[in-house]
Design an enzyme around this catalytic site. Structure first.
Site, PDB file in Angstrom:
ATOM      1  N   CYS A  41       9.877  11.845 -16.074  1.00 26.13           N
ATOM      2  CA  CYS A  41       9.095  11.851 -17.301  1.00 26.13           C
ATOM      3  C   CYS A  41       8.020  12.905 -17.193  1.00 26.13           C
ATOM      4  CB  CYS A  41       8.078  10.565 -17.213  1.00 26.13           C
ATOM      5  SG  CYS A  41       6.942  10.477 -16.014  1.00 26.13           S
ATOM      6  N   HIS A  56       0.799  -1.184   0.220  1.00 24.43           N
ATOM      7  CA  HIS A  56      -0.206   0.090  -0.021  1.00 24.43           C
ATOM      8  C   HIS A  56       0.942   1.273  -0.014  1.00 24.43           C
ATOM      9  CE1 HIS A  56      -3.718  -2.433   1.599  1.00 24.43           C
ATOM     10  NE2 HIS A  56      -3.583  -2.507   0.390  1.00 24.43           N
ATOM     11  N   THR A  89      -2.072  -9.170  10.785  1.00 21.83           N
ATOM     12  CA  THR A  89      -3.351  -8.683   9.752  1.00 21.83           C
ATOM     13  C   THR A  89      -4.468  -9.624   9.742  1.00 21.83           C
ATOM     14  OG1 THR A  89      -3.735  -8.115   7.270  1.00 21.83           O
ATOM     15  CG2 THR A  89      -1.513  -9.541   7.927  1.00 21.83           C
TER      16      THR A  89
HETATM   17 ZN    ZN Z   1       7.634   9.459 -14.089  1.00 21.30          ZN
END
Ligand code: ZN
Length: 282
Positions: free
Chosen positions: A164, A126, A202
């Site tokens: 990016c 997570h 858990t």
């Molecule tokens: Zn990226």
């Protein structure tokens, strides 16, 4: 009785070839990090925070700038996680890795405490509150690689990925947000590969994480065995031993997914397990 169960788990660990661990909130509550749905959980005490959490990803998708502004100007419901320290349960698991027994941890926790305890091979299912993640190329960054306060002051949110140019969000996976492809794929591979799964703190009810022990349970291997007529034959037997260390029985216990449950605190049981493991390894 309890000590015998712990000893049995230690023996199973020593006999295993590829043991992995699954961990959840239960292992971190002993470090003072509240869980979400327990008796004094974040959402038990503040249902409004739960409703906001459910809406969070939707808001991010609609307007990441607004989402980030809200993030940076309101306190986290989990408090200051960066100041928390690992407990004896985290250290015990790190020691099992050090001993060459535990090959990987898949954790639902976002607190980064396994890493702080010295564990190396960690899949943060997570995500982590200590990291940020590009929503386009899944590159992850330490939080301090971005000057978020400055971006807020200069109205340049959301942060952009230096690789990016994609939009960066926190690495923690929000409700409704898909599990990042890389950890989802690697976690599945681990569940396919392991011959022992140690489940700590858990109840594994949140999907798709909850599918990992269920997938492991379905796996079988063919083994030559003596049947009740005294002849040898090939039989399909469970491929994985699944051990639970949890405060209370869980659906995994009740559905027979785990082979056995050691009931109690992970911070007390896991260190004792490591002691037995070391004794068996001598
Ligand atoms: Zn990226």
């Amino acid at each position: 009785m309890m000590e015998q169960m712990i000893e049995r788990a230690a023996q199973d660990l020593v006999n295993s070839k590829y043991a992995i661990a699954l961990t959840g909130a239960g292992i971190s509550t002993e470090s003072g990090i509240p869980d979400f749905r327990g008796p004094s959980g974040v959402w038990t005490k503040d249902p409004e925070a739960e409703r906001r959490a459910y809406r969070s990803y939707e808001i991010f998708m609609e307007d990441p700038r607004v989402w980030w502004m809200e993030r940076l100007t309101s306190p986290s419901p989990l408090g200051d996680l960066e100041s928390r320290s690992p407990n004896s349960g985290h250290y015990a698991l790190a020691e099992l890795e050090e001993l060459g027994i535990l090959k990987c941890i898949i954790t639902q926790n976002v607190d980064g405490l396994h890493e702080k305890a010295g564990m190396h091979n960690i899949l943060e299912y997570h995500g982590s509150v200590l990291k940020l993640r590009c929503t386009s190329c899944i590159s992850r960054f330490r939080r301090d690689e971005f000057d978020l306060e400055k971006l807020l002051r200069e109205d340049k949110l959301p942060p952009q990925c230096p690789r990016c140019g994609g939009i960066v969000k926190t690495d923690g996976v929000a409700f409704g947000e898909p599990i990042p492809n890389d950890v989802a794929r690697q976690s599945l591979e681990e569940a396919w590969k392991c011959d022992l799964m140690l489940i700590c703190g858990t109840s594994a009810v949140v999907f798709p994480f909850a599918s990992l022990p269920r997938i492991a349970r379905q796996r079988t291997v063919e083994q030559e065995r003596k049947n009740n007529t005294g002849r040898y034959g090939v039989e399909a037997v469970p491929a994985v031993t699944i051990i639970e260390v949890n405060a209370e029985p869980t659906p995994l216990t009740e559905e027979g997914i785990s082979d056995y449950l050691i009931q109690g605190k992970t911070g007390e049981i896991l260190p004792r397990m490591v002691e037995h493991v070391k004794k068996f390894m001598l």
